[in-house]
Scaffold this active site. Structure first.
Site, PDB file in Angstrom:
ATOM      1  CB  SER A   1      -0.874  -0.019   1.247  1.00 21.50           C
ATOM      2  OG  SER A   1      -1.648   1.130   1.257  1.00 21.50           O
ATOM      3  N   GLY A   2       0.581   2.161  -0.910  1.00 23.16           N
ATOM      4  CA  GLY A   2       1.346   3.411  -0.994  1.00 23.16           C
ATOM      5  C   GLY A   2       2.559   3.311  -1.895  1.00 23.16           C
TER       6      GLY A   2
ATOM      7  CB  THR B   1      -3.661   3.683  -7.800  1.00 18.23           C
ATOM      8  OG1 THR B   1      -4.005   2.598  -6.954  1.00 18.23           O
ATOM      9  CG2 THR B   1      -4.899   4.231  -8.425  1.00 18.23           C
TER      10      THR B   1
ATOM     11  CB  SER C   1      -5.161   3.552   0.666  1.00 17.41           C
ATOM     12  OG  SER C   1      -4.916   2.196   0.582  1.00 17.41           O
ATOM     13  CB  SER C   2      -6.965   1.275  -4.368  1.00 21.64           C
ATOM     14  OG  SER C   2      -6.044   2.114  -4.982  1.00 21.64           O
TER      15      SER C   2
ATOM     16  CG  ASN D   1      -1.906   5.756  -0.601  1.00 22.08           C
ATOM     17  OD1 ASN D   1      -1.934   6.975  -0.785  1.00 22.08           O
ATOM     18  ND2 ASN D   1      -2.046   4.876  -1.560  1.00 22.08           N
TER      19      ASN D   1
ATOM     20  N   GLY E   1      -0.294  -6.050  -2.899  1.00 22.01           N
ATOM     21  CA  GLY E   1       0.753  -7.060  -2.850  1.00 22.01           C
ATOM     22  C   GLY E   1       0.655  -7.895  -1.578  1.00 22.01           C
TER      23      GLY E   1
ATOM     24  CD  GLU F   1      -2.456  -6.559   2.768  1.00 23.64           C
ATOM     25  OE1 GLU F   1      -3.230  -7.245   3.445  1.00 23.64           O
ATOM     26  OE2 GLU F   1      -2.782  -5.509   2.194  1.00 23.64           O
TER      27      GLU F   1
HETATM   28  N1  LIG Z   1       5.086   8.075 -10.152  1.00 20.86           N
HETATM   29  C1  LIG Z   1       4.769   8.861  -9.147  1.00 20.86           C
HETATM   30  N2  LIG Z   1       5.084  10.167  -9.168  1.00 20.86           N
HETATM   31  C2  LIG Z   1       4.764  10.961  -8.138  1.00 20.86           C
HETATM   32  N3  LIG Z   1       4.142  10.553  -7.021  1.00 20.86           N
HETATM   33  C3  LIG Z   1       3.797   9.270  -6.943  1.00 20.86           C
HETATM   34  C4  LIG Z   1       4.081   8.347  -7.991  1.00 20.86           C
HETATM   35  N4  LIG Z   1       3.635   7.141  -7.624  1.00 20.86           N
HETATM   36  C5  LIG Z   1       3.069   7.298  -6.410  1.00 20.86           C
HETATM   37  N5  LIG Z   1       3.167   8.569  -6.002  1.00 20.86           N
HETATM   38  C6  LIG Z   1       2.684   9.130  -4.707  1.00 20.86           C
HETATM   39  O1  LIG Z   1       2.422   8.054  -3.822  1.00 20.86           O
HETATM   40  C7  LIG Z   1       1.070   8.068  -3.394  1.00 20.86           C
HETATM   41  C8  LIG Z   1       0.542   6.661  -3.276  1.00 20.86           C
HETATM   42  O2  LIG Z   1       0.455   6.070  -4.553  1.00 20.86           O
HETATM   43  P1  LIG Z   1      -0.728   5.076  -4.956  1.00 20.86           P
HETATM   44  O3  LIG Z   1      -2.019   5.566  -4.481  1.00 20.86           O
HETATM   45  O4  LIG Z   1      -0.583   4.787  -6.398  1.00 20.86           O
HETATM   46  O5  LIG Z   1      -0.305   3.804  -4.102  1.00 20.86           O
HETATM   47  P2  LIG Z   1      -0.934   2.342  -4.197  1.00 20.86           P
HETATM   48  O6  LIG Z   1       0.190   1.391  -4.393  1.00 20.86           O
HETATM   49  O7  LIG Z   1      -2.023   2.310  -5.177  1.00 20.86           O
HETATM   50  O8  LIG Z   1      -1.440   2.154  -2.721  1.00 20.86           O
HETATM   51  P3  LIG Z   1      -2.743   1.378  -2.226  1.00 20.86           P
HETATM   52  O9  LIG Z   1      -2.458  -0.073  -2.293  1.00 20.86           O
HETATM   53  O10 LIG Z   1      -2.903   1.851  -0.818  1.00 20.86           O
HETATM   54  O11 LIG Z   1      -3.856   1.798  -3.102  1.00 20.86           O
HETATM   55  C9  LIG Z   1       0.325   8.895  -4.436  1.00 20.86           C
HETATM   56  O12 LIG Z   1      -0.781   9.532  -3.880  1.00 20.86           O
HETATM   57  C10 LIG Z   1       1.396   9.882  -4.867  1.00 20.86           C
HETATM   58  O13 LIG Z   1       1.447  10.969  -3.963  1.00 20.86           O
HETATM   59 MG   LIG Z   2      -3.990   2.130  -5.078  1.00 18.43          MG
END
Ligand SMILES: Nc1ncnc2c1ncn2[C@@H]1O[C@H](COP(=O)(O)OP(=O)(O)OP(=O)(O)O)[C@@H](O)[C@H]1O
Ligand SMILES: [Mg+2]
Length: 1112
Positions: free
Chosen positions: A208-209, A213, A260-261, A257, A484, A486
């Site tokens: 997560s984070g 996404t 977070s999705s 995050n 991923g 956990e």
């Molecule tokens: N390529 C990127 N460039 C800039 N910032 C990024 C990038 N990727 C991620 N981030 C930052 O990290 C934060 C978390 O990313 P994201 O929401 O895609 O995580 P995630 O893996 O989907 O987490 P979750 O499993 O909780 O949904 C985003 O809100 C953004 O601020």
């Molecule tokens: Mg996500």
């Protein structure tokens, strides 16, 4: 960790190190990867020199994960404990220590720093991988290849690498041409889809984070940009707008995050045969429903709740939320209500806009928000105990609000909630519920309402995205964004589902890698039995999903269906089947807690089985769901329509029914298993690409890497597993030509220079000369394959050779320069000596008296010499005059001769002219001859070309014949195999036919015997029926007797009743009498009490007076 000097990233991608001279390695995934030469630039050379001075290694460190150290001594056995070989190392701080040999990891030379593909590292170990990622991260290079993976470290800041310029520059470029980027992966997928016509998939996983996404969005944006060069079509707009909608309803703020999705998704982008986007489809997995009713104070509920509560009041009024904020609802008030940098009101407007673009009508939008508001109202229903400790709801308005929105009668809802009807035998009876039970059913209802609303929303979005129906064949690129692996402190049912998913996905990756390698080895005809590492994971998958022996999910399912199923019984069953006591078993019971341990590929996870039955069943109050299914609001009724249709038939069902196409009943685990199997089928039919997102630190900060955190993720998301598999095969490969060019230097004079030698034999000769162990390499038809680290060793040897050559060359240069210097010095010394001698002579002469005399006489000598010179000159003039007269006479003679010669020349000129005419004629005839010769030469060239073409044709024909014969051979072997199979099949057919005949005979016999049996049975049945009839008559008689008895008893009963009623009357009178007496007593008691109080007051006043008196 040691870092190199950082440099800022370039604003547009620069071609990959094209200015350097070096070699290229081809990796298992077919990429050409550049390996810079040792002396690429001065810095490299300096670093290399520093590195080579000592033997640097990585050692484990509590705080930093790994640190650099240099080896001082190696012992076969430790000096202290004579058990394990140890190594004495010195830290950079100067401190020395002994480290076990297996805890020391080789370090790559500095030339491998910041490599773009980590499979290229000579020493593939954990510290090297993390070091490389760290170096790249600090220079803004967040993407790195690792064999088939693209590793993406979350930059936590806006990088200038997602501009239109970048999109354009990655378009149509091959992987390896430009620095690693997710655009390169997306472009490759798009290119392969267009080129091969295969469906593609991009699997994005991570913690997560970690940025899953965000990267999913980047992929979709890239595909939308490259798939259509003309104006952006409506469907592309809609695909891009689906994200804000899904994020509003499916994302929430968590500790890790802010966005977070809380669900997994697989988005298919569909393309028509012109490679333009023509639709999309979204599938979702495992929505975290529990978030609807509980969040920690640092987290939030789903964004949509806060967005809706920021809407304008008139709209909120319609949903009965007017004037309220998140602080007023139990489901939101304990959460962190705002997020830094997020404006919920603005996001709400964006959400409305996205819903408009998606084509949702006002009614549809209202219905979506109706459910969201209903969930908020549900949370505000307060259940209290009544005087009999049974559940009660005093505030009826909260129920009325909810029921108004859901279109159901409030009274019925209350009744159904507090005392639902259940079927006992053939009758319906109401059963009062306890306070906890009612609260639980309210929460369950809120979760189900939210989940069904989400499912319906996704369905509606899919309907919009799939609008552009096309008759053409379509292909798709699927993007999977799923959580991923956990491992938490307490792992429950949700973690098992997500870890099971990841186990399957990792197996898929391993298998894909295996298939690719296998293909390559087959193509190159390499003798090697590659291991399918996908099978390594099968035992754990079996443990979770298998039906026989019963796996975890099936066992849980069984317990859920069983009438008295409990978590304890479920665990006991599992222990009985899986606790075999074998050392390598994937299942082990927990010693102290209720639960079990599963060995996943990423590590051992301890699961607690508390509440699994409930989590899996997700029980609902069926009375309420039946009400909802009959709601006056069509949208609500549709959400619960499965309860309406199954109403009568399935009233004894207690399992959750999730509407999903068929409307079949499933538990959460079973539904997930089926969804996952369908997903795996889809993925298997595609060409997959793998992206692993990494969370660099747990502070959401840019530029910080926490080594331990990253290491854990690399382990969990299979990057290290991928590297491990890579090492088992032959990960590095070089074409014959490249190998020869690069490594011939190691064995000079081995290959003949005056004749042609085939690449394969040249490589074999070189490898033999290098005395390389044949197990560490294989020679294919076009490439040489190496085990991991072999190329590194060859590189080292090559470096040493180059260093020797360079030292020799330097020595020669120095000798030449030194010699030149020496010659110059020798000449200088000689000249100085001459000058000194002359000076000394001069000094001595200056003081010598004879010299002085000579110097004085020298001027007189000059005057004498002048007269003698004049005489000499006069004599010379006389001589010259005589000479001139002689010469004049000679000239006259010569002029006469010249006149004679001129007349002769005229004669000769006439002769020459006639000769020239003859020469011209001859030249003309020569020209004609030259032209004739040129014509002949052209004819000859033509003939030669024809001959060459014929030779080429012959060579081609030879080649074709060779290929045909190879094909023939293959076909022959295949024919033999097919022939063999055919024969076995024919034998099998014959056997089956015989079996068939036998069985049909048997069947006929059986049918006859059965018919006979049936007749006999009929007869005996008839006899039984007549006996039963007799019995019935007897019973009828008995019944009439019993009825008579009953009537007599009833009369007796009425008599007794009247007696009792009279008694009751008497007792009532008595009671009235007694209560009258009681009131009298009570009155008396009151009078006595007032008297007593007066008396007390008197005593008090007298006591006060007495005290006053005594004071006085
Ligand atoms: N390529 C990127 N460039 C800039 N910032 C990024 C990038 N990727 C991620 N981030 C930052 O990290 C934060 C978390 O990313 P994201 O929401 O895609 O995580 P995630 O893996 O989907 O987490 P979750 O499993 O909780 O949904 C985003 O809100 C953004 O601020
Ligand atoms: Mg996500």
């Amino acid at each position: 960790m040691i870092t190199t000097a950082s440099s800022s990233p370039s604003p547009s991608p620069s071609p990959q190190r094209s200015d350097r001279i070096g070699g290229t390695f081809i990796h298992s995934h077919g990429t050409k990867v550049f390996v810079p030469d040792r002396l690429d630039n001065v810095q490299d050379a300096v670093n290399q020199a520093r590195f080579s001075e000592k033997r640097w290694v990585w050692i484990e460190d509590e705080q930093h994960g790994y640190v650099r150290a240099q080896v001082i001594r190696e012992f076969e056995k430790s000096p202290r404990s004579a058990r394990h070989p140890k190594i004495e190392v010195e830290h950079e701080s100067g401190q020395t220590c002994f480290v076990p040999a297996d805890k020391v990891y080789s370090m790559n030379p500095p030339k491998f720093d910041r490599v773009e593909d980590m499979a290229e590292l000579t020493h593939l170990n954990e510290p090297s991988v993390i070091h490389n990622l760290t170096l790249r991260y600090h220079t803004g290079e967040t993407y790195t290849y690792s064999g088939l993976f693209l590793v993406a470290v979350n930059p936590y800041r806006k990088l200038p690498i997602y501009s239109q310029d970048y999109i354009q520059s990655y378009k149509g470029r091959r992987r390896g041409e430009l620095p690693p980027h997710i655009y390169a992966v997306a472009d490759q997928a798009y290119h392969d889809m267009v080129q091969d016509g295969d469906d593609q998939s991009i699997l994005i996983t991570g913690e997560s984070g970690a940025g899953k996404t965000e990267n999913t969005k980047i992929v979709i944006q890239y595909l939308a940009a490259v798939a259509n060069t003309a104006v952006r079509s409506e469907i592309e707009q809609q695909i891009l707008q689906a994200n804000p909608i899904l994020e509003a309803f499916g994302n929430a703020q968590t500790i890790r995050n802010n966005n977070s999705s809380r669900f997994g998704k697989f988005i298919r982008i569909k393309f028509n045969n012109r490679a333009q986007i023509c639709g999309a489809n979204i599938e979702w997995y495992l929505l975290e429903k529990s978030r609807v009713h509980q969040q920690t104070p640092e987290e939030r509920n789903y964004h949509v709740f806060y967005q809706l509560l920021s809407a304008d009041d008139s709209f909120k009024e319609q949903l009965l939320l007017g004037g309220q904020t998140a602080k007023d609802y139990n489901f939101t008030k304990n959460s962190s209500i705002t997020i830094d940098g997020v404006d919920d009101a603005e996001d709400y407007q964006k959400l409305l806009k996205s819903l408009d673009i998606m084509g949702l009508s006002d009614k549809e939008k209202f219905d979506l928000f109706r459910i969201v508001a209903a969930v908020l109202h549900l949370g505000n229903i307060i259940v209290t105990p009544d005087f009999r400790e049974r559940a009660d709801i005093r505030d009826f308005t909260s129920i009325e609000r909810l029921c108004h929105l859901l279109g159901i009668p409030a009274q019925d809802f209350k009744k159904g909630l507090l005392a639902p009807r259940i079927k006992a035998g053939s009758e319906w009876v109401s059963q009062a519920k306890s306070l906890e039970q009612v609260q639980a059913s309210l929460v369950a209802l809120a979760k189900t309402l939210y989940e069904r609303n989400f499912a319906s929303l996704v369905e509606r979005v899919n309907q919009a995205l799939d609008g552009q129906k096309t008759v053409d064949k379509t292909q798709f690129i699927g993007v999977l964004d799923i959580a991923g692996f956990e491992i938490f402190e307490v792992n429950s049912f949700e973690q098992l589902c997500i870890n099971y998913t990841n186990e399957k996905l990792q197996q898929f990756f391993n298998h894909s890698m295996f298939v690719l390698e296998q293909e390559e080895y087959k193509k190159e005809r390499i003798d090697w039995s590659y291991i399918d590492f996908g099978l390594d994971l099968q035992p754990t998958i079996n443990l979770i999903e298998k039906a026989n022996p019963i796996g975890i999910l099936s066992c849980l399912e069984e317990e859920c269906v069983a009438p008295r199923g409990t978590d304890k019984r479920f665990l006991e069953k599992l222990n009985k089947v899986w606790n075999t006591g074998e050392g390598d078993a994937k299942y082990k019971p927990r010693r102290f807690d209720e639960g079990f341990i599963v060995t996943h590929y990423a590590g051992r996870v301890e699961y607690s089985t508390k509440g699994w039955i409930d989590k899996n069943k997700d029980p609902l109050n069926e009375d309420v769901t039946r009400l909802l299914a009959r709601s006056t609001q069509p949208y609500v009724a549709r959400l619960f329509e499965d309860y309406l249709t199954d109403n009568e038939k399935s009233t004894d069902m207690t399992l959750t029914k999730l509407r999903k196409g068929t409307g079949s009943f499933r538990t959460v685990g079973q539904r997930h298993k089926q969804q996952l199997l369908a997903l795996m089928c889809t993925l298997e039919s595609t060409h997959p690409r793998f992206i692993r997102c990494i969370l660099p630190n747990d502070r959401k900060r840019a530029g910080q890497i926490q080594t331990k955190l990253v290491l854990g993720q690399l382990r969990c998301n299979g990057v290290l597993e991928g590297i491990r598999i890579c090492r088992k095969g032959f990960p590095n490969r070089l074409s014959f030509d490249d190998f020869r060019k690069r490594y011939e230097i190691l064995c000079p004079n081995q290959l003949p220079t005056n004749c042609f030698i085939y690449g394969r034999s040249a490589c074999q000769t070189l490898l033999d000369a290098m005395q390389l162990d044949p197990e560490r390499y294989r020679i294919g038809t076009t490439k040489v394959f190496f085990k991991a680290t072999v190329l590194a060793e060859l590189e080292e040897i090559r470096d040493r050779h180059l260093a020797n050559y360079m030292t020799g060359f330097q020595a020669m240069c120095r000798r030449y320069i030194a010699r030149q210097k020496m010659t110059r010095k020798a000449r200088q010394t000689e000249a100085i000596r001459v000058m000194q001698r002359n000076a000394r002579i001069y000094v001595t002469l200056r003081e010598w008296p004879w010299w002085k005399v000579y110097a004085k006489l020298r001027s007189a000598g000059v005057a004498y010499r002048g007269e003698a010179q004049i005489k000499e000159r006069d004599q010379k003039i006389a001589q010259q005059e005589t000479q001139i007269t002689e010469q004049t006479s000679e000239i006259q003679e010569l002029t006469q001769k010249c006149q004679q010669l001129t007349s002769q020349q005229d004669d000769y000129a006439g002769l020459v002219q006639s000769q020239q005419a003859i020469v011209r004629e001859l030249e003309e005839s020569k020209q004609a001859l030259v032209e004739k010769v040129a014509g002949h030469e052209e004819e000859m060239e033509e003939a030669q070309k024809q001959a060459e073409a014929q030779a080429n044709m012959i060579a081609r024909l030879h080649r074709d014949i060779r290929e045909c014969s190879e094909e023939n051979e293959q076909l022959a072997t295949r024919y033999e195999a097919v022939h063999g199979t055919n024969e076995t099949l024919t034998a099998r057919v014959e056997y089956l036919e015989n079996e068939n005949g036998r069985l049909s005979k048997e069947r006929e016999n059986n049918v006859d015997s059965l018919r006979k049996e049936l007749e006999e049975l009929k007869k005996s049945n008839e006899a039984q029926i007549s006996a039963l009839k007799n019995e019935r008559d007897e019973y009828k008689q008995k019944l009439s007797d019993a009825e008579e008895n009953h009537r007599a008893e009833q009369n007796l009963f009425t008599q007794r009743q009247t007696e009792l009623e009279e008694k009751l009357k008497l007792l009532n009178d008595e009671l009235q009498q007694k209560s009258k007496e009681r009131t009298d007593y009570e009155n008396k008691h009151d009078i006595l009490q007032s008297n007593w109080q007066d008396l007390a007051r008197l005593v008090q006043s007298e006591a006060a007076e007495a005290q006053a008196r005594s004071e006085r």
